[in-house]
Write a protein that holds these residues in place. Structure first.
Motif, mmCIF file in Angstrom:
data_model
loop_
_atom_site.group_PDB
_atom_site.id
_atom_site.type_symbol
_atom_site.label_atom_id
_atom_site.label_comp_id
_atom_site.label_asym_id
_atom_site.label_seq_id
_atom_site.Cartn_x
_atom_site.Cartn_y
_atom_site.Cartn_z
ATOM 1 N N LEU A 70 -9.296 -15.044 3.821
ATOM 2 C CA LEU A 70 -7.968 -14.986 3.217
ATOM 3 C C LEU A 70 -7.063 -14.147 4.116
ATOM 4 N N ASP A 71 -5.895 -14.654 4.421
ATOM 5 C CA ASP A 71 -4.945 -13.961 5.287
ATOM 6 C C ASP A 71 -4.234 -12.872 4.484
ATOM 7 N N LEU A 72 -4.628 -11.610 4.728
ATOM 8 C CA LEU A 72 -4.084 -10.478 3.980
ATOM 9 C C LEU A 72 -3.463 -9.468 4.939
ATOM 10 N N VAL A 73 -2.262 -9.025 4.619
ATOM 11 C CA VAL A 73 -1.555 -8.003 5.398
ATOM 12 C C VAL A 73 -1.071 -6.942 4.423
ATOM 13 N N SER A 74 -1.198 -5.663 4.797
ATOM 14 C CA SER A 74 -0.718 -4.608 3.904
ATOM 15 C C SER A 74 0.437 -3.842 4.529
ATOM 16 N N VAL A 75 1.362 -3.409 3.658
ATOM 17 C CA VAL A 75 2.510 -2.605 4.066
ATOM 18 C C VAL A 75 2.311 -1.203 3.509
ATOM 19 N N ILE A 76 2.164 -0.226 4.391
ATOM 20 C CA ILE A 76 1.972 1.157 3.978
ATOM 21 C C ILE A 76 3.344 1.790 3.814
ATOM 22 N N THR A 77 3.775 1.942 2.575
ATOM 23 C CA THR A 77 5.110 2.455 2.305
ATOM 24 C C THR A 77 5.120 3.979 2.318
ATOM 25 N N THR A 78 6.187 4.548 2.870
ATOM 26 C CA THR A 78 6.439 5.964 2.695
ATOM 27 C C THR A 78 7.259 6.105 1.408
ATOM 28 N N THR A 79 7.911 7.236 1.174
ATOM 29 C CA THR A 79 8.662 7.410 -0.062
ATOM 30 C C THR A 79 9.866 6.470 -0.075
ATOM 31 N N VAL A 80 9.875 5.546 -1.035
ATOM 32 C CA VAL A 80 10.930 4.533 -1.124
ATOM 33 C C VAL A 80 12.044 5.035 -2.032
ATOM 34 N N SER A 125 0.847 -1.191 0.000
ATOM 35 C CA SER A 125 0.000 0.000 0.000
ATOM 36 C C SER A 125 0.882 1.241 0.000
ATOM 37 N N SER A 126 0.321 2.392 0.372
ATOM 38 C CA SER A 126 1.074 3.637 0.257
ATOM 39 C C SER A 126 0.691 4.636 1.329
ATOM 40 N N LEU A 181 -8.803 2.967 -2.453
ATOM 41 C CA LEU A 181 -9.972 2.150 -2.750
ATOM 42 C C LEU A 181 -9.601 0.702 -3.080
ATOM 43 N N THR A 182 -8.431 0.500 -3.663
ATOM 44 C CA THR A 182 -7.991 -0.868 -3.952
ATOM 45 C C THR A 182 -7.707 -1.624 -2.658
ATOM 46 N N GLU A 183 -7.041 -0.968 -1.728
ATOM 47 C CA GLU A 183 -6.745 -1.618 -0.451
ATOM 48 C C GLU A 183 -8.043 -1.922 0.308
ATOM 49 N N GLU A 184 -8.959 -0.997 0.268
ATOM 50 C CA GLU A 184 -10.251 -1.192 0.940
ATOM 51 C C GLU A 184 -10.974 -2.407 0.366
ATOM 52 N N ALA A 185 -11.002 -2.514 -0.955
ATOM 53 C CA ALA A 185 -11.679 -3.633 -1.613
ATOM 54 C C ALA A 185 -10.958 -4.956 -1.314
#
Length: 355
Positions: free
Chosen positions: A203-213, A144-145, A189-193
């Motif tokens: 489904l086992d889902l985990v998101s990584v919210i990235t800062t500026t890479v 994610s972001s 909206l993609t992460e929400e969906a």
């Protein structure tokens, strides 16, 4: 936004028998993640839309005996079924990088919804459906972001600490349409969906919210996030306003080294207790300070150093962009802000992107 649903399968441990799928393998994070997994001894199924684009990266990835490359398109349901065979986990890194749309005011909403947001959501759901059909996938890590996060409360006041709960309002993004707003909506909206689908389908889902890479890169072209970071010294007319918009929303710029963000992805895949969203930020600093650091590391003409920063509301101490949730699991960062900036500039000079 809800956390991923409980899964009857336990999270995989990293070992030589582990096989992972990485989507968007020719992108900045995806290509580095493939390399990191191969170095750990894992088998990797890398998915790309264009096989020819992967040819440049294969010599950089090495360990070809443990690497398989698959052509897959998020827009085609079932396209990932073959790539996911015998995979223990999936890193979903692929994403659209549309920032702004030059469309007339009357049609812009319907255009963005039908041409960017809907396809982005459909693509992620197509992948998750393939994961559900898989008999082996135990966990999905979604990239994610920070664009989904804000440092301001509903009254427009700055929060002292920003964490995973500080989600930006969809209505606010539509109404303000600040620079980069199309990308913000797409990620939000993609992460929400994705989490909605995960909860409904166990489904086992985990998101990584990235800062500026930023930092070194394997790709043949300069990654968008590095271009955004360097925009104050390149004076990029499209990307510098995006950096300013992030600073206006967050009160600062959060940074993370490419090695750290990939290590965080792998760490969360491996950890048995990871769940939901995790903000990944080495450190954050105000844009004016970032410009100073960039100018120190790259002493070349820097028009942006003369910009008046009074439009940032006179903010002196920025909100803390907190990685507490990630650190509480035991994750440790290797690289600080100065290293991120210095390595980014050094690598860009070596590759001829900076004088």
């Amino acid at each position: 936004m809800e956390d991923g649903g409980e899964s009857c399968k336990s999270a995989p441990a990293i070992d030589e028998a582990t096989t992972y799928c990485v989507t968007g393998a020719t992108g900045y994070v995806g290509s580095w993640l493939v390399k990191a997994l191969l170095l750990k001894g894992c088998k990797v199924h890398a998915t790309v839309r264009n096989i020819e684009k992967a040819s440049y990266l294969i010599p950089k990835w090495k360990n070809e005996e443990r690497l398989k490359i698959f052509k897959a398109d998020l827009h085609d349901e079932g396209s990932f079924d073959e790539a996911l065979q015998n995979c223990d986990g999936v890193f979903h890194v692929a994403a659209s990088m549309e920032f702004n749309i030059n469309k007339d005011q009357a049609n812009v909403e319907s255009y963005v919804q039908s041409n960017i947001i809907d396809p982005a959501i459909k693509g992620t759901l197509n992948l998750l459906k393939s994961c559900k059909r898989s008999k082996s996938v135990k966990r999905v890590i979604l990239t994610s972001s920070i664009s989904t996060i804000t440092a301001k409360d509903s009254n427009g006041n700055w929060k002292p600490v920003v964490d995973e709960s500080c989600q930006v309002s969809v209505d606010h993004v539509w109404n303000t349409r600040a620079s980069g707003w199309v990308y913000v909506l797409s990620k939000l909206l993609t992460e929400e969906a994705a989490f909605k689908f995960a909860n409904e389908n166990s489904l086992d889902l985990v998101s990584v919210i990235t800062t500026t890479v930023a930092g070194p890169f394997l790709t043949s072209t300069l990654p968008s996030s590095v271009r955004v970071l360097l925009s104050p010294i390149t004076n990029d007319p499209e990307l510098f306003p995006i950096l300013k918009a992030v600073n206006a929303r967050m009160g600062s710029i959060g940074l993370v080294h490419i090695e750290d963000i990939c290590n965080a992805h792998i760490f969360l895949m491996e950890h048995p207790n990871s769940k939901g969203r995790y903000l990944c930020c080495t450190q954050n600093c105000h844009l004016s300070r970032l410009v100073e650091l960039l100018a120190q590391s790259c002493p070349c003409p820097c028009p942006s150093t003369t910009i008046n920063w009074s439009d940032d509301g006179g903010r002196v101490i920025p909100s803390i962009i907190s990685s507490k949730k990630l650190k509480d699991l035991g994750f440790e960062y290797k690289h600080g802000v100065e290293t991120v900036i210095n390595q980014s500039i050094k690598f860009c000079k070596e590759c001829g992107y900076l004088p």
